[in-house]
Design a protein around this motif. Structure first.
Motif, mmCIF file in Angstrom:
data_model
loop_
_atom_site.group_PDB
_atom_site.id
_atom_site.type_symbol
_atom_site.label_atom_id
_atom_site.label_comp_id
_atom_site.label_asym_id
_atom_site.label_seq_id
_atom_site.Cartn_x
_atom_site.Cartn_y
_atom_site.Cartn_z
ATOM 1 N N LEU A 496 0.826 -1.208 0.000
ATOM 2 C CA LEU A 496 0.000 0.000 0.000
ATOM 3 C C LEU A 496 0.860 1.258 0.000
ATOM 4 C CD1 LEU A 496 -2.940 -0.925 2.410
ATOM 5 C CD2 LEU A 496 -2.839 -1.078 -0.076
ATOM 6 N N GLU A 497 2.122 1.123 0.396
ATOM 7 C CA GLU A 497 3.019 2.276 0.336
ATOM 8 C C GLU A 497 3.244 2.733 -1.102
ATOM 9 O OE1 GLU A 497 6.600 1.425 2.401
ATOM 10 O OE2 GLU A 497 5.632 1.252 4.369
ATOM 11 N N ASN A 498 3.033 1.838 -2.054
ATOM 12 C CA ASN A 498 3.192 2.202 -3.462
ATOM 13 C C ASN A 498 2.115 3.181 -3.931
ATOM 14 O OD1 ASN A 498 5.379 0.445 -3.654
ATOM 15 N ND2 ASN A 498 4.120 -1.266 -4.386
ATOM 16 N N TYR A 499 1.069 3.360 -3.124
ATOM 17 C CA TYR A 499 -0.039 4.218 -3.522
ATOM 18 C C TYR A 499 0.071 5.625 -2.942
ATOM 19 C CZ TYR A 499 -2.018 0.073 -5.566
ATOM 20 O OH TYR A 499 -2.200 -1.032 -6.362
ATOM 21 N N PHE A 500 1.122 5.884 -2.179
ATOM 22 C CA PHE A 500 1.345 7.241 -1.691
ATOM 23 C C PHE A 500 1.769 8.119 -2.859
ATOM 24 C CE2 PHE A 500 1.965 5.097 2.482
ATOM 25 C CZ PHE A 500 0.995 5.793 3.185
ATOM 26 N N SER A 501 0.967 9.118 -3.146
ATOM 27 C CA SER A 501 1.218 10.041 -4.246
ATOM 28 C C SER A 501 0.409 11.301 -3.978
ATOM 29 C CB SER A 501 0.819 9.403 -5.580
ATOM 30 O OG SER A 501 -0.564 9.101 -5.581
ATOM 31 N N PRO A 502 0.643 12.375 -4.707
ATOM 32 C CA PRO A 502 -0.124 13.600 -4.464
ATOM 33 C C PRO A 502 -1.637 13.349 -4.500
ATOM 34 C CG PRO A 502 1.739 14.090 -5.875
ATOM 35 C CD PRO A 502 1.710 12.591 -5.710
ATOM 36 N N GLU A 503 -2.310 13.797 -3.462
ATOM 37 C CA GLU A 503 -3.777 13.730 -3.316
ATOM 38 C C GLU A 503 -4.307 12.300 -3.282
ATOM 39 O OE1 GLU A 503 -6.084 16.397 -5.673
ATOM 40 O OE2 GLU A 503 -4.690 18.061 -5.426
ATOM 41 N N CYS A 504 -3.472 11.342 -2.856
ATOM 42 C CA CYS A 504 -3.944 9.963 -2.778
ATOM 43 C C CYS A 504 -5.060 9.792 -1.760
ATOM 44 C CB CYS A 504 -2.788 9.011 -2.464
ATOM 45 S SG CYS A 504 -1.861 9.382 -0.952
ATOM 46 N N ASN A 505 -5.081 10.629 -0.715
ATOM 47 C CA ASN A 505 -6.149 10.528 0.278
ATOM 48 C C ASN A 505 -7.510 10.828 -0.336
ATOM 49 O OD1 ASN A 505 -7.872 12.284 2.468
ATOM 50 N ND2 ASN A 505 -6.899 10.506 3.399
ATOM 51 N N ALA A 506 -7.559 11.816 -1.222
ATOM 52 C CA ALA A 506 -8.827 12.197 -1.852
ATOM 53 C C ALA A 506 -9.354 11.092 -2.748
ATOM 54 C CB ALA A 506 -8.653 13.492 -2.643
ATOM 55 N N ARG A 507 -8.476 10.221 -3.226
ATOM 56 C CA ARG A 507 -8.891 9.100 -4.072
ATOM 57 C C ARG A 507 -9.159 7.836 -3.262
ATOM 58 N NH1 ARG A 507 -4.450 11.258 -6.747
ATOM 59 N NH2 ARG A 507 -3.134 9.502 -6.077
ATOM 60 N N GLY A 508 -8.990 7.896 -1.947
ATOM 61 C CA GLY A 508 -9.204 6.727 -1.108
ATOM 62 C C GLY A 508 -8.075 5.731 -1.187
ATOM 63 N N GLU A 509 -6.911 6.136 -1.702
ATOM 64 C CA GLU A 509 -5.801 5.211 -1.896
ATOM 65 C C GLU A 509 -4.816 5.214 -0.732
ATOM 66 O OE1 GLU A 509 -4.103 6.279 -5.635
ATOM 67 O OE2 GLU A 509 -5.779 5.482 -6.794
ATOM 68 N N CYS A 510 -4.935 6.173 0.186
ATOM 69 C CA CYS A 510 -3.999 6.226 1.311
ATOM 70 C C CYS A 510 -4.619 6.978 2.471
ATOM 71 C CB CYS A 510 -2.684 6.907 0.898
ATOM 72 S SG CYS A 510 -2.828 8.714 0.697
ATOM 73 N N TYR A 511 -4.094 6.732 3.653
ATOM 74 C CA TYR A 511 -4.278 7.637 4.785
ATOM 75 C C TYR A 511 -3.052 8.535 4.785
ATOM 76 C CZ TYR A 511 -7.709 4.136 6.190
ATOM 77 O OH TYR A 511 -8.770 3.276 6.211
ATOM 78 N N CYS A 512 -3.269 9.820 4.832
ATOM 79 C CA CYS A 512 -2.186 10.764 4.588
ATOM 80 C C CYS A 512 -1.047 10.605 5.600
ATOM 81 C CB CYS A 512 -2.704 12.194 4.618
ATOM 82 S SG CYS A 512 -3.247 12.771 6.256
ATOM 83 N N GLN A 513 0.153 10.879 5.134
ATOM 84 C CA GLN A 513 1.329 10.992 5.989
ATOM 85 C C GLN A 513 1.949 12.374 5.883
ATOM 86 O OE1 GLN A 513 4.047 7.760 5.262
ATOM 87 N NE2 GLN A 513 2.679 6.235 6.162
ATOM 88 N N THR A 514 1.779 13.007 4.724
ATOM 89 C CA THR A 514 2.260 14.374 4.521
ATOM 90 C C THR A 514 1.156 15.190 3.863
ATOM 91 O OG1 THR A 514 3.147 13.991 2.301
ATOM 92 C CG2 THR A 514 4.601 13.465 4.178
ATOM 93 N N ASP A 515 1.342 16.500 3.824
ATOM 94 C CA ASP A 515 0.323 17.380 3.255
ATOM 95 C C ASP A 515 0.099 17.120 1.771
ATOM 96 O OD1 ASP A 515 0.100 18.518 5.729
ATOM 97 O OD2 ASP A 515 1.121 20.394 5.224
#
Length: 537
Positions: A496-515
């Motif tokens: 799931l770390e592979n899904y960290f990308s800009p605005e991934c939280n808005a797509r439901g792909e991550c729980y944010c770690q950075t802004d």
């Protein structure tokens, strides 16, 4: 009358906001699968529609020879995510042509069916034989194979299980070597909820029971104080209980079913999906407004609309079409509903997503109290669609069912769907705080088909028999032919770390770690009450 007034109110708000409503297209290009809302597409190299077990064996053997992977799922699959999709360029099987009853034994009360048969068609046959499937669900148009793949469930603590998977007595499957295997005993327990990764389920035999009718009792309560103290009693004291809690407006509703003799007068049915074109239009305005209208007032108005739709009978008489205040009808027609057009339900057209998780039953009162704390830290939060929706089930012998090994409370929250180019739903960060609190504090198990990418973090640790399931998969599918991107994420093969990308939280792909993981105008923060959560606010 109250419903009309509320609809007019939110129509006026929508008009002030200058909002429009457009339906999603229902046309799909050739050789493409999509989910029920056309919000997720799959692009296989080929879609096979076999009509026999032998054809499926050949398809699997060809895939092995060509180094391809395989997945089974309908052309219009009932999932928010890619659980039923093969990887791009790989092989997809649909069982739309394998939808027949194969054997029926009235004395033994068993029926054998092909896995592509739809649940409503099976119920129509069983009702004519005065028999029924000993389980409850709500929507009845799923295929039997799909229900087993994802662990489709309803709500009952009075029956041995609330999953159709637990009433299967044998299962026939084409495994990853192209062999036909008949599963019983412990092998069957491993395969009851299978995610499609053991092979192609082609036939199942179900244990039945004598048909019965139920009486439905629908009530609304305008004071939710102390709900945590009585909710388990409500669930245990009734054959089936569905509870919708609207904490933002301090209300809840109950839909309770209890058995009645088959000879009881009454021919009612569950009409909650009988939505008129006018109602559908209003709902569309509302959902657009929930994305774009400033503030949370519209959310709470919408919650009142939905509460008003659930606080009194939504059952109609099959003969007259009129609402019945004391509804009695056949158990399947009362508990399960279907759309007037099964290929075009209202939620197919409107942007709805659903987060559902399952926690140990005895933890539900504590969970409700924790949600109250979260909402106290996020005032003016409402849940505008169905509130927070509770259902219940006994422990399952299945390895990967949501209720595997423990009596279970199911917790569902619906929200307006994230759409590309639009803001996330109002107060979506509150849902995310509740979601992370559920999976991290309570060991919640996500529904296999109703959730986002992010919610499946550390999924294998949620199941005591995960390793046993993996061992059985290796036995059934030693070359890992039956795999897809969803399974690769679940197992950690695709981190799931592979899904960290800009605005991934808005797509439901991550729980944010950075802004940068958040949408513009929001930042990554600790939860307002559950500080182990990370939310974009």
């Amino acid at each position: 009358m109250k419903m009309i007034k509320l609809f007019i109110a939110f129509l006026a708000l929508s008009a002030v906001a200058g909002l429009s409503f457009g339906l999603y297209s229902t046309e799909n290009p050739a050789e493409t699968l999509s989910n029920y809302q056309n919000t997720y597409e799959c692009h296989p190299a080929v879609i096979h529609t076999p009509s026999s077990v032998e054809e499926i064996q050949q398809i699997v053997q060809d895939a092995i020879a060509n180094g391809q992977t395989v997945m089974t799922g309908n052309r219009k699959f009932a999932s928010q995510i890619d659980a039923a999709c093969t990887a791009n360029g790989q092989v997809q099987i649909t069982l739309e042509n394998m939808n027949h009853i194969l054997a029926f034994d009235a004395e033994a009360k068993t029926v054998s069916v092909e896995a592509g048969m739809r649940f409503n068609d099976l119920n129509d046959f069983l009702r004519s034989q005065e028999l029924a499937v000993n389980m409850v669900t709500e929507l009845n148009i799923f295929t039997i194979g799909g229900m087993l793949g994802s662990g489709t469930h309803g709500s009952t603590l009075a029956k041995p299980s609330n999953m159709i998977a637990d009433y299967v007595t044998s299962m026939t499957i084409v495994n990853g070597l192209g062999e036909v295997k008949v599963l019983t005993g412990e092998a069957l327990n491993a395969a009851r909820v299978n995610l499609g990764v053991l092979g192609v389920v082609v036939e199942v035999t179900l244990q039945l029971e004598p048909a019965f009718k139920v009486l439905a009792d629908v009530k609304g309560y305008r004071d939710d104080s102390g709900l945590e103290n009585i909710i388990l009693d409500i669930a245990r004291d009734n054959y089936s209980a569905n509870i919708a809690w609207f904490p933002g407006i301090g209300r809840y509703t109950t839909t309770l079913y209890n058995p009645m003799p088959l000879q009881s007068e009454g021919n009612a049915y569950n009409a909650q999906a009988d939505v008129s074109d006018t109602q559908e239009f209003f709902f569309g305005l509302l959902f657009d407004a929930l994305h774009e209208f400033p503030g949370s007032g519209l959310q709470c108005l919408a919650a009142k609309v939905r509460y008003g739709a659930r606080d009194e009978s939504y059952y109609r008489d099959l003969d007259t079409g009129k609402v019945v205040d004391y509804p009695i009808g056949h158990s399947d027609q009362m508990q399960y509903f279907e759309c007037k057009d099964p290929d075009s339900c209202v939620w197919d057209k409107l942007p709805i997503a659903l987060q559902e998780v399952a926690i140990p039953l005895e933890e539900l009162p504590n969970w409700i109290m924790d949600v109250r704390e979260i909402l106290a830290a996020h005032p003016t939060t409402c849940f505008p669609l169905n509130g927070i929706y509770f259902r219940f089930g006994k422990a399952s012998p299945s390895y990967l069912g949501m209720s595997a090994g423990r009596d279970t409370a199911y917790l569902g929250i619906e929200y307006t769907l994230r759409q590309e180019g639009n803001a996330v739903p109002k107060n979506y960060f509150v849902n995310l705080e509740i979601e992370q609190m559920s999976i991290r504090k309570y060991g919640a198990r996500p529904h296999w088909g109703k959730n986002s990418v992010a919610i499946f973090e550390n999924a294998p640790a949620k199941y005591e028999k995960w390793d046993a399931f993996m061992a059985f998969k290796n036995e059934m599918d030693p070359q890992n032919i039956f795999t897809n991107p969803f399974w690769q994420r679940i197992t950690g093969e695709d981190s799931l770390e592979n899904y960290f990308s800009p605005e991934c939280n808005a797509r439901g792909e991550c729980y944010c770690q950075t802004d940068e993981h958040c949408a513009d105008g929001t930042s990554c923060q600790a939860g307002a009450w559950y500080d182990d959560a990370r939310i974009c606010k």
